[in-house]
Structure formats: structure tokens, C-alpha cells
Scaffold this motif. Structure first.
Motif, PDB file in Angstrom:
ATOM      1  N   PHE A 188      59.169  -9.015  28.366  1.00 21.62           N
ATOM      2  CA  PHE A 188      60.462  -9.661  28.135  1.00 21.62           C
ATOM      3  C   PHE A 188      60.409 -11.125  28.548  1.00 21.62           C
ATOM      4  O   PHE A 188      60.869 -12.013  27.811  1.00 21.62           O
ATOM      5  CB  PHE A 188      61.581  -8.936  28.892  1.00 21.62           C
ATOM      6  N   ASP A 189      59.862 -11.405  29.717  1.00 20.96           N
ATOM      7  CA  ASP A 189      59.811 -12.780  30.228  1.00 20.96           C
ATOM      8  C   ASP A 189      59.021 -13.707  29.311  1.00 20.96           C
ATOM      9  O   ASP A 189      59.335 -14.897  29.189  1.00 20.96           O
ATOM     10  CB  ASP A 189      59.193 -12.817  31.631  1.00 20.96           C
ATOM     11  N   ASN A 190      57.991 -13.170  28.659  1.00 13.77           N
ATOM     12  CA  ASN A 190      57.112 -13.982  27.816  1.00 13.77           C
ATOM     13  C   ASN A 190      57.487 -13.952  26.341  1.00 13.77           C
ATOM     14  O   ASN A 190      56.769 -14.506  25.509  1.00 13.77           O
ATOM     15  CB  ASN A 190      55.655 -13.544  27.992  1.00 13.77           C
ATOM     16  N   GLY A 191      58.606 -13.291  26.006  1.00 11.18           N
ATOM     17  CA  GLY A 191      59.050 -13.268  24.611  1.00 11.18           C
ATOM     18  C   GLY A 191      58.171 -12.438  23.691  1.00 11.18           C
ATOM     19  O   GLY A 191      58.160 -12.657  22.473  1.00 11.18           O
ATOM     20  N   TYR A 222      57.125  -9.389  21.398  1.00 15.52           N
ATOM     21  CA  TYR A 222      57.888  -8.442  20.582  1.00 15.52           C
ATOM     22  C   TYR A 222      57.852  -7.071  21.252  1.00 15.52           C
ATOM     23  O   TYR A 222      56.788  -6.601  21.674  1.00 15.52           O
ATOM     24  CB  TYR A 222      57.305  -8.332  19.179  1.00 15.52           C
ATOM     25  N   TYR A 271      70.964  -8.187  25.589  1.00 17.85           N
ATOM     26  CA  TYR A 271      70.599  -7.887  24.205  1.00 17.85           C
ATOM     27  C   TYR A 271      71.629  -6.965  23.566  1.00 17.85           C
ATOM     28  O   TYR A 271      72.141  -6.045  24.203  1.00 17.85           O
ATOM     29  CB  TYR A 271      69.243  -7.169  24.141  1.00 17.85           C
ATOM     30  N   ARG A 316      66.719 -10.564  18.423  1.00 20.29           N
ATOM     31  CA  ARG A 316      65.642 -11.471  18.810  1.00 20.29           C
ATOM     32  C   ARG A 316      64.286 -10.756  18.839  1.00 20.29           C
ATOM     33  O   ARG A 316      63.819 -10.308  17.804  1.00 20.29           O
ATOM     34  CB  ARG A 316      65.968 -12.149  20.146  1.00 20.29           C
ATOM     35  N   ASN A 317      63.672 -10.613  19.996  1.00 22.10           N
ATOM     36  CA  ASN A 317      62.332 -10.015  20.079  1.00 22.10           C
ATOM     37  C   ASN A 317      62.368  -8.531  20.432  1.00 22.10           C
ATOM     38  O   ASN A 317      61.349  -7.965  20.825  1.00 22.10           O
ATOM     39  CB  ASN A 317      61.488 -10.754  21.131  1.00 22.10           C
TER      40      ASN A 317
END
Length: 196
Positions: free
Chosen positions: A88-91, A93, A113, A144-145
Motif C-alpha cells: 500500500f505504501d509503495n502504490g 497494485y 479506499y 486507484r491501486n
């Protein structure tokens, strides 16, 4: 090559992973591997699966983290929590389905989210879950991701994850989903025979 890691715990829901993993594995740009807290796990359907990585050994350079539901997500495991938090922290997927979505809710990962899952009522019981207004009553949803889905939505889950990672055009992904959902002959009526 892009890497997808499927986290599957013991008593995992094998049907929730089958379509997505097979679609990714047929794409020469993607490599599918598994991770768990054990070296071998057994699915609800009694499929014995040898795992590629222990959770703490998941490589840093992954492109997609997929959390497959099942009967073992009521788990306290620091390595699992850290891998998900880091993703999550690094975006990265992330796709989560069924009981894996409950894990995300229970650990506060869904608080920023829009999401779905098996039951808003169930999630509201979790102290760290603070986002009931963004629970969407839908089979699967992308924000988003992150793609979340309930346990009856393996095709919808596959569809949205593939679109999220731009695995193919939305049109081709929708066609593939239609074939698996309605069968070959209805597909042919709508789109024509793909083998002619």
C-alpha cells in the motif's frame, strides 16, 4: 517481466484465484508466483499447493499482490501485515477477494479506499475499520491501486484486476470475461467465433 504474487493461506478458496492466475500466466509479460506462511497449503477443494515463497521472503520488485480468500485470514502474522502495508505504501497494485478483504478491513487498510466485500456488517465489527460510508454493494470495485471483491465475484475480480494493471485492452478483457460468464456459444452469438 512483471511479477504477480498470490498470497494463499491454508484452506484457500481455489476458485477465486483460478481465472486471474491463468490469464496472467498466459501473458508472456507476467510471471505468477505464490506465497504463504507455510511451504505447502491445501485449498478448500483439497488441492495441495507447493508455495514459491514464504511471506517474509517475497521479493521487493513485485508489480501485483493478490490476496486470495479462504478460511485462514483470521491471522496474526507480522510478515503478512508488513508485506501488505509496504505494498500500500509503495502504490503496488493490490487485489483482495472474500475473507482477504476482511483482513484488510480488520487492519485498517481500507480506511482511505472505496471498497466492497462479503458484508459491511461484518466489517463494522472491526475496531480498526473506519470507512463504512465507502463500502459499495457491488460484486467487485476498483479504487486507484486496489480491487476488492466478495467471494462470489471471481470473474468480476479478474476483470477489474486485469484492467487495473492494463494487461490488455478493456474491450478484450470484457470479451474474455463474457466468454467465461456466459459460455462459448453465447459469446459466438455476440462477438462471433474467435477461432474462425
Amino acid at each position: 517481466m512483471k511479477k504477480a504474487i498470490f498470497i494463499i493461506l491454508d484452506k484457500y478458496s481455489d476458485w477465486e484465484s483460478a481465472c486471474l492466475s491463468s490469464q496472467l500466466n498466459q501473458d508472456e509479460d507476467w510471471q505468477v508466483e505464490t506465497a504463504s506462511n507455510k511451504n505447502y497449503v491445501e485449498s478448500i477443494g483439497r488441492l495441495n499447493t507447493k508455495i514459491d515463497y514464504k511471506i517474509e521472503d517475497i521479493p521487493n520488485n513485485i508489480d501485483l499482490l493478490v490476496l486470495i480468500g479462504g478460511k485462514s485470514w483470521d491471522i496474526k502474522n507480522k510478515a503478512l501485515f508488513n508485506v501488505i502495508k509496504k505494498s500500500f505504501d509503495n502504490g503496488i497494485y493490490i487485489g483482495a477477494i472474500c475473507a482477504a478483504v476482511n483482513y484488510l478491513a480488520q487492519n485498517g487498510f481500507l480506511n482511505n479506499y472505496k471498497h466492497t466485500g462479503n458484508s459491511k456488517y461484518m466489517m463494522e465489527q472491526f475496531e480498526e475499520y473506519k470507512n463504512k460510508d465507502n463500502f459499495i454493494e457491488s460484486q467487485a470495485i476498483k479504487d486507484r491501486n486496489l480491487v476488492t471483491a466478495n467471494g462470489t465475484a471471481s470473474l468480476e475480480f479478474t476483470n477489474l484486476v486485469l484492467k487495473m494493471i492494463n494487461e490488455d485492452s478493456d474491450e478484450n478483457i470484457d470479451k474474455m470475461t463474457y466468454m467465461y460468464k456466459y459460455g462459448f456459444y453465447e459469446y459466438c452469438e455476440k462477438y462471433g467465433n474467435p477461432y474462425e
